[in-house]
Design a protein around this motif. Structure first.
Motif, PDB file in Angstrom:
ATOM      1  N   GLU A   1       0.806  -1.216   0.000  1.00 42.09           N
ATOM      2  CA  GLU A   1       0.000   0.000   0.000  1.00 42.09           C
ATOM      3  C   GLU A   1       0.846   1.276   0.000  1.00 42.09           C
ATOM      4  O   GLU A   1       0.335   2.374  -0.275  1.00 42.09           O
ATOM      5  CB  GLU A   1      -0.955   0.004   1.196  1.00 42.09           C
ATOM      6  N   GLU A   2       2.140   1.162   0.280  1.00 41.71           N
ATOM      7  CA  GLU A   2       3.010   2.341   0.312  1.00 41.71           C
ATOM      8  C   GLU A   2       3.854   2.491  -0.955  1.00 41.71           C
ATOM      9  O   GLU A   2       4.544   3.499  -1.130  1.00 41.71           O
ATOM     10  CB  GLU A   2       3.942   2.267   1.528  1.00 41.71           C
TER      11      GLU A   2
ATOM     12  N   GLN B   1       3.109   2.980  -4.143  1.00 44.94           N
ATOM     13  CA  GLN B   1       2.767   4.047  -5.084  1.00 44.94           C
ATOM     14  C   GLN B   1       3.247   5.402  -4.587  1.00 44.94           C
ATOM     15  O   GLN B   1       3.832   6.179  -5.352  1.00 44.94           O
ATOM     16  CB  GLN B   1       1.262   4.082  -5.339  1.00 44.94           C
ATOM     17  N   SER B   2       3.017   5.707  -3.314  1.00 41.42           N
ATOM     18  CA  SER B   2       3.456   7.003  -2.786  1.00 41.42           C
ATOM     19  C   SER B   2       4.970   7.115  -2.790  1.00 41.42           C
ATOM     20  O   SER B   2       5.531   8.184  -3.093  1.00 41.42           O
ATOM     21  CB  SER B   2       2.904   7.206  -1.364  1.00 41.42           C
ATOM     22  N   LEU B   3       5.671   6.014  -2.488  1.00 41.77           N
ATOM     23  CA  LEU B   3       7.143   6.036  -2.543  1.00 41.77           C
ATOM     24  C   LEU B   3       7.626   6.178  -3.981  1.00 41.77           C
ATOM     25  O   LEU B   3       8.600   6.897  -4.254  1.00 41.77           O
ATOM     26  CB  LEU B   3       7.698   4.762  -1.901  1.00 41.77           C
TER      27      LEU B   3
ATOM     28  N   ILE C   1       6.139   7.782  -6.378  1.00 40.83           N
ATOM     29  CA  ILE C   1       5.958   9.190  -6.758  1.00 40.83           C
ATOM     30  C   ILE C   1       7.039  10.060  -6.120  1.00 40.83           C
ATOM     31  O   ILE C   1       7.578  10.982  -6.755  1.00 40.83           O
ATOM     32  CB  ILE C   1       4.548   9.666  -6.355  1.00 40.83           C
ATOM     33  N   SER C   2       7.393   9.773  -4.885  1.00 36.07           N
ATOM     34  CA  SER C   2       8.444  10.553  -4.211  1.00 36.07           C
ATOM     35  C   SER C   2       9.770  10.415  -4.944  1.00 36.07           C
ATOM     36  O   SER C   2      10.509  11.397  -5.119  1.00 36.07           O
ATOM     37  CB  SER C   2       8.593  10.080  -2.768  1.00 36.07           C
TER      38      SER C   2
ATOM     39  N   ARG D   1       9.688  12.420  -8.164  1.00 40.94           N
ATOM     40  CA  ARG D   1       9.868  13.851  -7.904  1.00 40.94           C
ATOM     41  C   ARG D   1      11.337  14.186  -7.646  1.00 40.94           C
ATOM     42  O   ARG D   1      11.820  15.255  -8.043  1.00 40.94           O
ATOM     43  CB  ARG D   1       8.996  14.279  -6.734  1.00 40.94           C
TER      44      ARG D   1
ATOM     45  N   VAL E   1      -2.836   8.883 -11.286  1.00 39.98           N
ATOM     46  CA  VAL E   1      -2.039   9.475 -10.209  1.00 39.98           C
ATOM     47  C   VAL E   1      -0.564   9.554 -10.605  1.00 39.98           C
ATOM     48  O   VAL E   1       0.105  10.562 -10.378  1.00 39.98           O
ATOM     49  CB  VAL E   1      -2.197   8.658  -8.907  1.00 39.98           C
TER      50      VAL E   1
ATOM     51  N   GLU F   1       3.062  12.875 -12.760  1.00 38.59           N
ATOM     52  CA  GLU F   1       4.385  13.013 -12.159  1.00 38.59           C
ATOM     53  C   GLU F   1       5.479  12.520 -13.113  1.00 38.59           C
ATOM     54  O   GLU F   1       6.533  13.154 -13.250  1.00 38.59           O
ATOM     55  CB  GLU F   1       4.451  12.225 -10.843  1.00 38.59           C
TER      56      GLU F   1
END
Length: 412
Positions: A46-47, A49-51, A53-54, A57, A93, A97
């Motif tokens: 669950e983490e 995707q956010s990682l 994207i980070s 960036r 999402v 990015e």
């Protein structure tokens, strides 16, 4: 031009050294430390995707010094993550990015100086240029390709991100002095063409604009070969029977490329494009051969040899059904070429006449063609300064004489 859309191609800059390229490629360096983040494989599902994207960036920044090595490592991890499909990512999402990162690296800067057209003799030297940032750029471009093949394969909801502005930027990058970079641009743009149907007509129109500018304004577009390879790939996607748009592109854009001075640089890629048209519709061979005769080079033996080879190939590709439509102008033009004193041109011409398909055509339409071909061969056999060329011409004449002595004698 499409109304409201600026031309995608900026003037090709003055010929530059590798050192100048390295200094000018980017003017937006950021002096930042890329803080270490956990590996994607080490975090819960669950983490991821956010990682992801980070990390994207982080790689959006144009860095130099030790940070480049860190950025390279991150890009390799991102590429492998997408390639191996280690987790499901949301396209709506992730796409903004990833495209933002891609656009940050599509930077083409003009430098002062007079534009320089492509030159056949030093074109291979141009191809040796590799930008100092290319190691990480190549990984970034591979990441974009894998994203287009997997995450962005369904264009639903992505039309506002993968848009005309992005296409403009990619086409502009075809002016890069680095051939490997131009190859990546070709692959990425073709993948966009296949995935996003709403951009297909626009991409074809912009390719047409680039080539028309190359023909009628300035022959200074470095990526001309890659553009033609891209269009050949697009041709395989065209529906049959061909629409008038594509036939007009052949007539108004591809065929006039034969008249450019730098034609020898991209003659193989252009031939592949034209051959694809003939494979799809053999009747178009007549238009191509008529166009080649109209743009026949004068006082340029290198181009003449290439033209003769292409005419030979197109005649065979057209076959016995469509080739007769152009018989007389085709052979009358060859008889004019026979006036040349250039050794290699004459050798190529005789080789063409000895081709099995061409010779069978002469036999089948002997009453029409023998009066055209025999005098031309006789002129070569008697007047050409090179003994080997004269001998080959006499040998071809004897072959025709054996087939039809009476008609041969009449033509002599």
């Amino acid at each position: 031009m499409i109304k409201g859309i600026d031309p995608p191609v900026e003037p090709f800059p003055y010929k530059r050294t590798k050192e100048v390229l390295e200094e000018m490629r980017y003017n937006n360096y950021v002096d930042v430390q890329l803080n270490p983040l956990p590996y994607l494989r080490d975090v819960p599902l669950e983490e991821k995707q956010s990682l992801f994207i980070s990390k994207v960036r982080q790689c959006t920044n144009i860095v130099r010094g030790p940070a480049r090595e860190t950025k390279y490592t991150i890009l390799v991890e991102l590429r492998d993550f997408v390639r191996d499909k280690q987790a499901t990512l949301s396209p709506t999402v992730v796409c903004p990015e990833v495209i933002r990162m891609f656009l940050a690296h599509l930077t083409w800067i003009n430098c002062p100086g007079e534009p320089r057209p492509l030159d056949y003799d030093d074109y291979e030297i141009e191809d040796e240029i590799i930008h100092t940032h290319f190691p990480e750029l190549s990984i970034l471009y591979q990441l974009i390709l894998y994203c287009l093949q997997t995450i962005f394969s369904d264009p639903s909801g992505l039309e506002n991100v993968v848009d005309r502005i992005l296409v403009h930027k990619i086409l502009n990058q075809f002016q890069s002095d680095c051939p490997a970079e131009r190859t990546y641009m070709k692959m990425i743009l073709f993948r966009i063409y296949r995935n996003f149907r709403n951009l297909q007509s626009f991409i074809r129109k912009q390719i047409s604009n680039i080539l028309l500018s190359f023909i009628y304004e300035r022959e200074d577009f470095a990526g001309i070969r890659e553009i033609l390879i891209l269009y050949e790939s697009i041709e395989t996607e065209l529906a049959l029977p061909l629409e008038n748009e594509h036939k007009l592109f052949l007539q108004k854009v591809l065929i006039p490329l034969h008249g450019t001075k730098s034609f020898p640089i991209f003659q193989e890629e252009l031939y592949s494009c034209l051959a694809e048209y003939v494979y799809m519709d053999s009747s178009l061979g007549k238009m191509i051969l008529d166009g080649m005769i109209a743009y026949w080079p004068k006082n340029n033996s290198r181009k003449e040899i290439v033209f003769l080879r292409q005419m030979r190939e197109f005649a065979s590709t057209m076959g016995a059904v469509d080739f007769p439509a152009i018989l007389e102008p085709y052979y009358r033009h060859l008889s004019k070429v026979a006036l040349t004193n250039h050794f290699k041109v004459a050798d190529e011409l005789i080789g063409l006449l000895k081709d099995d398909f061409i010779f069978r055509t002469i036999e089948e339409y002997s009453e029409l063609l023998m009066p055209i071909i025999v005098p031309a061969l006789k002129r070569i056999s008697e007047e050409h300064w090179n003994n080997m060329i004269a001998y080959q011409a006499r040998k071809t004449l004897r072959r025709l004489e054996k087939w039809s002595f009476n008609l041969h004698s009449t033509c002599m």
